[in-house]
Design an enzyme around this catalytic site. Structure first.
Site, PDB file in Angstrom:
ATOM      1  N   GLY A 237      -4.879   8.219  10.332  1.00 29.75           N
ATOM      2  CA  GLY A 237      -3.885   8.718  11.282  1.00 29.75           C
ATOM      3  C   GLY A 237      -4.358   9.840  12.179  1.00 29.75           C
TER       4      GLY A 237
ATOM      5  N   ARG B  40      -2.583  -1.948  -3.545  1.00 28.85           N
ATOM      6  CA  ARG B  40      -3.576  -0.886  -3.567  1.00 28.85           C
ATOM      7  C   ARG B  40      -3.307  -0.048  -4.819  1.00 28.85           C
ATOM      8  NH1 ARG B  40      -2.968   4.805  -0.553  1.00 28.85           N
ATOM      9  NH2 ARG B  40      -5.030   5.706  -0.958  1.00 28.85           N
TER      10      ARG B  40
ATOM     11  N   GLU C 147      -6.609  -1.039   5.711  1.00 22.77           N
ATOM     12  CA  GLU C 147      -6.614  -1.172   4.257  1.00 22.77           C
ATOM     13  C   GLU C 147      -5.888  -2.438   3.815  1.00 22.77           C
ATOM     14  OE1 GLU C 147      -6.726   3.451   2.773  1.00 22.77           O
ATOM     15  OE2 GLU C 147      -4.810   2.636   3.439  1.00 22.77           O
TER      16      GLU C 147
ATOM     17  N   GLY D  33      -3.623  12.571   3.508  1.00 22.56           N
ATOM     18  CA  GLY D  33      -4.737  12.929   2.655  1.00 22.56           C
ATOM     19  C   GLY D  33      -6.007  12.750   3.467  1.00 22.56           C
TER      20      GLY D  33
ATOM     21  N   ASP E 146       2.315  18.567   9.103  1.00 20.43           N
ATOM     22  CA  ASP E 146       2.199  17.500  10.099  1.00 20.43           C
ATOM     23  C   ASP E 146       1.292  17.928  11.239  1.00 20.43           C
ATOM     24  OD1 ASP E 146       3.171  14.949  11.412  1.00 20.43           O
ATOM     25  OD2 ASP E 146       3.833  16.437  12.893  1.00 20.43           O
TER      26      ASP E 146
ATOM     27  N   LYS F 276       2.975   0.910   3.342  1.00 17.23           N
ATOM     28  CA  LYS F 276       2.586  -0.126   4.291  1.00 17.23           C
ATOM     29  C   LYS F 276       2.613  -1.483   3.601  1.00 17.23           C
ATOM     30  CE  LYS F 276      -0.385   3.077   6.825  1.00 17.23           C
ATOM     31  NZ  LYS F 276      -1.761   3.385   7.266  1.00 17.23           N
TER      32      LYS F 276
ATOM     33  N   ASN G  35       0.865  -1.181   0.000  1.00 17.58           N
ATOM     34  CA  ASN G  35       0.000   0.000   0.000  1.00 17.58           C
ATOM     35  C   ASN G  35       0.900   1.229   0.000  1.00 17.58           C
ATOM     36  OD1 ASN G  35      -1.737   2.131   0.562  1.00 17.58           O
ATOM     37  ND2 ASN G  35      -2.855   1.041   2.155  1.00 17.58           N
TER      38      ASN G  35
ATOM     39  N   GLU H  28      -7.772   8.825  14.118  1.00 14.11           N
ATOM     40  CA  GLU H  28      -7.587   7.858  15.194  1.00 14.11           C
ATOM     41  C   GLU H  28      -6.767   8.402  16.357  1.00 14.11           C
ATOM     42  OE1 GLU H  28      -5.872   4.300  13.532  1.00 14.11           O
ATOM     43  OE2 GLU H  28      -7.204   4.395  11.795  1.00 14.11           O
TER      44      GLU H  28
ATOM     45  N   ASP I 164      -9.045   1.700  -5.092  1.00 12.92           N
ATOM     46  CA  ASP I 164      -9.597   2.640  -4.130  1.00 12.92           C
ATOM     47  C   ASP I 164     -10.918   3.239  -4.592  1.00 12.92           C
ATOM     48  OD1 ASP I 164      -8.763   3.211  -1.597  1.00 12.92           O
ATOM     49  OD2 ASP I 164      -7.248   4.653  -2.166  1.00 12.92           O
TER      50      ASP I 164
END
Length: 414
Positions: free
Chosen positions: A326, A91, A376, A210, A281, A18, A11, A329, A148
């Site tokens: 990210g 992905r 994912e 994103g 960030d 990932k 991914n 969560e 996706d």
């Protein structure tokens, strides 16, 4: 590995890569998972094997994606993860109008996906570069793409159309939607919680580097904030989000910017980075006292809340609000600010549960508010396994490798 072999998932995102390895058996037992973060700077590779940390390594040099992938496959090979590998699942961000189900990535399919690179320039070329490298490093292994855009493919046509001339619509200038693998996983979680309602009228916030939002009616996509490209919707880490198209005309016509320069501006130098002048960030911005950093977060939260209002109108109400990815969560401060602006919808936050990172964070109210870690990788593995089972039922030992070699010969790859 057991006789069914294993499935490797890849991914490639805009800032991280990932990967995971699953046994190719019903239930898809997870054997290993990892992530290489910092693709735009100095990469860091973390790996967990059956829940325990196996590797946490900061690479002391900047590397391009190709070099990162090569180093990853060197490690996978040396650590034994490519032995007994039956399939690799990728992905693929953009499937266009043609690809709504997982597909074996033969030459013809790859060629069609290459044509979509201009629609997802931060992702599609890198997704396909991964396919190319796997084909070179593991030529006899089956490769499968999971898309996706597929989750949104059955949205009502009125949702997908822009008010443009019909010849452009016929050429594919429509809203596709993205982050479908994440939304697919969340829809599955909602169905597990309540098979009949599946969250009812739900809005899922996939907030990461994103970001997008998706309105679901009992697990089915009704509308989403990303459209033709991954630029539409609320501001993101470095992407502008939705802006007046007239701004783009102004930049091209009055500022004399080239299309390439405008693309770089909108994808890489805008969003939270552009607004703050400091960073894209979220951790950095939340810790900063700089006025522009605070304003960037205010714009971010305001635009998310405004999009929630739009999607609630599309659903005719709201039963469930889900935070994932990210930021969704891991940033309770952002969740708190978003929910505060959604009080008119009946959303009420349990502040203590939110700060503790609980899975359910509403304090009564008309809206159930959940924090659900997305996965994912598992959706990719499910797509690969389903594709395999569709081709071969049941899958005999070695049959998946035979299928891969057969497909490759038909395409002239080996």
């Amino acid at each position: 590995m057991r006789e069914g072999g294993s499935i490797l998932t890849l991914n490639v995102g805009s800032s991280s890569l990932k990967f995971a390895v699953y046994e190719a058996l019903a239930g898809l037992p997870l054997k290993m998972e990892g992530q290489i973060s910092g693709l735009n700077g100095t990469p860091r590779m973390r790996v967990r094997v059956e829940g325990a940390t196996r590797l946490d390594e900061l690479w002391g040099e900047q590397l391009g994606l190709e070099a990162v992938l090569e180093r990853l496959f060197d490690w996978l090979t040396l650590d034994g993860w490519t032995a007994g590998l039956a399939a690799v699942g990728h992905r693929i961000v953009h499937g266009g109008r043609d690809f709504r189900q997982p597909r074996v990535l033969c030459g013809e399919v790859r060629a069609k996906l290459e044509e979509l690179c201009s629609l997802a320039p931060l992702h599609q070329p890198f997704n396909l570069r991964g396919v190319e490298i796997v084909g070179r490093r593991l030529p006899s292994v089956l490769q499968v793409g999971v898309f996706d855009t597929a989750f949104h493919a059955d949205e009502p046509e009125v949702v997908r159309l822009y008010a443009l001339p019909r010849d452009l619509i016929d050429d594919g200038v429509v809203a596709y939607g993205f982050h479908g693998l994440s939304y697919d996983y969340i829809a599955g979680v909602l169905r597990e919680r309540d098979a009949e309602k599946a969250g009812g009228r739900a809005i899922v916030l996939h907030l990461g580097s994103g970001g997008s939002l998706c309105a679901m009616d009992r697990g089915r996509s009704i509308a989403t904030t990303m459209g033709f490209s991954a630029l539409e919707g609320p501001p993101m880490s470095t992407r502008s989000g939705s802006i007046d198209p007239g701004v783009i005309l102004y930049l091209l016509q009055s500022r004399g910017m080239s299309p390439a320069a405008v693309s770089d501006l909108l994808y890489r130098r805008s969003g939270l980075l552009g607004l703050s002048g400091l960073s894209g960030d979220m951790v950095t911005l939340l810790a900063s006292s700089a006025p522009h950093a605070k304003q960037a977060l205010e714009v971010y939260v305001y635009r998310i809340a405004r999009d929630i209002g739009s999607l609630a109108a599309a659903l005719g109400g709201l039963d469930t609000l889900v935070f994932t990815a990210g930021v969704g969560e891991n940033a309770p401060a952002i969740r708190e600010r978003v929910v505060e602006l959604c009080g008119w919808l009946g959303a009420r936050l349990d502040t203590a549960a939110n700060q503790a990172g609980a899975g359910r964070i509403n304090a009564g109210g008309e809206v159930e508010i959940l924090v659900v870690p997305t996965d994912e990788q598992l959706v990719i593995a499910r797509g690969v396994y389903g594709c395999i089972q569709g081709e071969l039922a049941p899958a005999a030992p070695g049959a998946m490798q035979k299928l891969a070699r057969s497909a490759a010969r038909q395409e002239g790859d080996i």
